[in-house]
Design an enzyme around this catalytic site. Sequence first.
Site, PDB file in Angstrom:
ATOM      1  N   HIS A  22       0.873  -1.184   0.000  1.00 37.05           N
ATOM      2  CA  HIS A  22       0.000   0.000   0.000  1.00 37.05           C
ATOM      3  C   HIS A  22       0.906   1.229   0.000  1.00 37.05           C
ATOM      4  O   HIS A  22       1.721   1.397   0.922  1.00 37.05           O
ATOM      5  CB  HIS A  22      -0.934  -0.007   1.212  1.00 37.05           C
ATOM      6  CG  HIS A  22      -1.926  -1.133   1.163  1.00 37.05           C
ATOM      7  ND1 HIS A  22      -2.203  -1.949   2.228  1.00 37.05           N
ATOM      8  CD2 HIS A  22      -2.702  -1.571   0.133  1.00 37.05           C
ATOM      9  CE1 HIS A  22      -3.118  -2.839   1.865  1.00 37.05           C
ATOM     10  NE2 HIS A  22      -3.435  -2.638   0.605  1.00 37.05           N
ATOM     11  N   GLU A  25       1.515   3.591   3.197  1.00 36.63           N
ATOM     12  CA  GLU A  25       1.842   3.037   4.521  1.00 36.63           C
ATOM     13  C   GLU A  25       3.359   3.106   4.660  1.00 36.63           C
ATOM     14  O   GLU A  25       4.107   2.280   4.133  1.00 36.63           O
ATOM     15  CB  GLU A  25       1.271   1.624   4.650  1.00 36.63           C
ATOM     16  CG  GLU A  25      -0.253   1.653   4.502  1.00 36.63           C
ATOM     17  CD  GLU A  25      -0.942   0.303   4.633  1.00 36.63           C
ATOM     18  OE1 GLU A  25      -0.280  -0.683   5.004  1.00 36.63           O
ATOM     19  OE2 GLU A  25      -2.159   0.243   4.370  1.00 36.63           O
ATOM     20  N   HIS A 121       2.976  -3.520   6.763  1.00 38.11           N
ATOM     21  CA  HIS A 121       1.794  -2.659   6.666  1.00 38.11           C
ATOM     22  C   HIS A 121       1.668  -1.746   7.877  1.00 38.11           C
ATOM     23  O   HIS A 121       2.207  -2.028   8.939  1.00 38.11           O
ATOM     24  CB  HIS A 121       0.532  -3.522   6.560  1.00 38.11           C
ATOM     25  CG  HIS A 121       0.393  -4.199   5.237  1.00 38.11           C
ATOM     26  ND1 HIS A 121      -0.314  -3.655   4.194  1.00 38.11           N
ATOM     27  CD2 HIS A 121       0.902  -5.364   4.781  1.00 38.11           C
ATOM     28  CE1 HIS A 121      -0.248  -4.463   3.154  1.00 38.11           C
ATOM     29  NE2 HIS A 121       0.482  -5.516   3.475  1.00 38.11           N
ATOM     30  N   GLU A 190       1.720  -5.856  10.696  1.00 40.70           N
ATOM     31  CA  GLU A 190       0.832  -4.681  10.679  1.00 40.70           C
ATOM     32  C   GLU A 190       1.104  -3.864  11.931  1.00 40.70           C
ATOM     33  O   GLU A 190       1.025  -4.408  13.038  1.00 40.70           O
ATOM     34  CB  GLU A 190      -0.609  -5.198  10.671  1.00 40.70           C
ATOM     35  CG  GLU A 190      -1.704  -4.179  10.620  1.00 40.70           C
ATOM     36  CD  GLU A 190      -1.987  -3.708   9.200  1.00 40.70           C
ATOM     37  OE1 GLU A 190      -1.805  -2.505   8.951  1.00 40.70           O
ATOM     38  OE2 GLU A 190      -2.391  -4.539   8.358  1.00 40.70           O
TER      39      GLU A 190
END
Lengths: 345, 345
Positions: A22, A25, A121, A190
């Site tokens: 992404h 990020e 992430h 994450e």
Amino acid sequence: MEVDEVVCLPRLSRVAVCGGTHGNEMSGIYLVKELLKARKKVMEDEEEKPVSVMLVLSNPRAVQQCRRYIDTDLNRCFTHATLSGPMSDTTPYEIIRSRELNTMLGPKGSPGAVDLVCDLHNTTANMGLCLISYSDCDWICLHIFRHLQASRDRSCTHMPDVPLRYIHFDVSNKESYSLDSVGKHGFAMEIGPQPHGVVRSNVYTAMKAGVQHMLDWVSFFNSGTVFFCFATRFVDVFTMVKRFDYPRDSETHDITAAVHPQLQDRDFCLLHPEDPLFQTFSGETLRYKGKEPLYPFFINECAYYEKGIALSLARKRRVMIPAIRVQTEQEEQSNEQRFTSEEEE
Amino acid sequence: MEVDEVVCLPRLSRVAVCGGTHGNEMSGIYLVKELLKARKKVMEDEEEKPVSVMLVLSNPRAVQQCRRYIDTDLNRCFTHATLSGPMSDTTPYEIIRSRELNTMLGPKGSPGAVDLVCDLHNTTANMGLCLISYSDCDWICLHIFRHLQASRDRSCTHMPDVPLRYIHFDVSNKESYSLDSVGKHGFAMEIGPQPHGVVRSNVYTAMKAGVQHMLDWVSFFNSGTVFFCFATRFVDVFTMVKRFDYPRDSETHDITAAVHPQLQDRDFCLLHPEDPLFQTFSGETLRYKGKEPLYPFFINECAYYEKGIALSLARKRRVMIPAIRVQTEQEEQSNEQRFTSEEEE
């Protein structure tokens, strides 16, 4: 399995660390760039042999524009169906890119795939550091998680005091959609909270430490270390069971409420029936009407507004993990022979 | 001015509350939509007369795409130069839109402009609620700020316990560039921290309360209330004096450091010479080399990466504000006559 059995697993020869799946990020993007820079320096100095880790900037066009994606969410493009679907002049950029990555790191589900994919992430939710995996019995992923916990609990160098959780998405390999599903083993790392488009030094440091400790563990594993489970044989696994959308206007589809202030930032704090869930823009409180207390996470994640997800709910289970060690060369060869003869049948 | 003098100022007949000047700053967007909905309901019920406040969604296309802007930052388009520059087929959307807004709320600098513009913004920085103005002697803006402080300090209904500051950008009217500069008086109401693209209930509630108390103050003022300064005659004003960019790679222009964890989130906490400013991605600390202790704000604001601003620094001053009241009709008429005869000269 027998609790005292030591499970033998193939060597992790090829590991990929991916950032920028992404494009907004930022921790993973700057970490991969920093690791690439450090590698270049090492290779120029020729003092150490090149590291065996593949470093990948997954969505360079989205990174360049600091957007999550250009045409469609890259991290939903790795199903078998999408990877093998038709292509045309109008195929979205991310679908084209997912095939390049599948060629580079996969092919998904094949013996040629890399052994481990760690995809980096960030989230705007207050989730600390989470490993997200499609399996609750991938001993590699679970042992890496245990190693991160142990490193933190022992206050190892640079491993900050960050909450750590293991999230399990119960999705079949065929339906698994994210980049990390391309490897033989894989997980998303994450970390939040961090606004997209922003890099916070503490989040960057936690990710850097997490990746370093993960790579250390892989080295230990490959060198023959037997990983027993002295302190505890168990890992808490949060399995996603339910998702809630925001309340929305039936005509405009605009949201009509925000996550309730009493729920905001309380990821992984047990949500009980009748606890506040949303606060409407006119001030009304809406409550959780489920019958089972569950653990909320990805509360108010920025990128999930468009996906219709205000929060996810998980059930917590204790998973017993076995001691593991790497296979000896002999074991590996006999396994390969077995694999080949199975293929021939 | 004499400290006991009561300054008489023209009535604030036309007030504009604007949201969505940046299409991903969600509190103002949802607040304006909610106020429009409430107004529609009031008008349908015909129980109360329509409210005299203009509610404006400034950049509807950016709002629709949940992006800061489509072609260029709308909130930099309100200089006299940009508003009066040439137009063509390739004129950016926001420049076209800035003229529409100038027609609707201005023209800037003319007697026809609305009396007060309150433009709603969010920041990822930990700034609490700030009023940002181009003037440190606009008694209307400063009294509104005082009223918000007093409402909070008296724990008035719905006014949450949020830090409040008054920021002054020392820019001439000609060079002032933001939407609020179109009104005779104007300020941005900036609230954070909130990731762009996200709505946090506490931030929404603070903004809603801020706008409501601002409108209450305007009503009190218009109805003839004399605003004395009983508790204190002073307001702390933070005047922006300096900005810092992130350290960057000279070739790629990529940032090479993040805001230091000891500075992150410490907006409006005095920064002393040699205090940590940045932490490079390889772990090095870079320090503040200025000679004067100053107040940092907009620390690590998402939208300012592209503008080359990691943080801004302000000098704090105490500004004495006079008592004020609205002009009587007689005073207003005599002022208008004076204005007309001056124009005729």
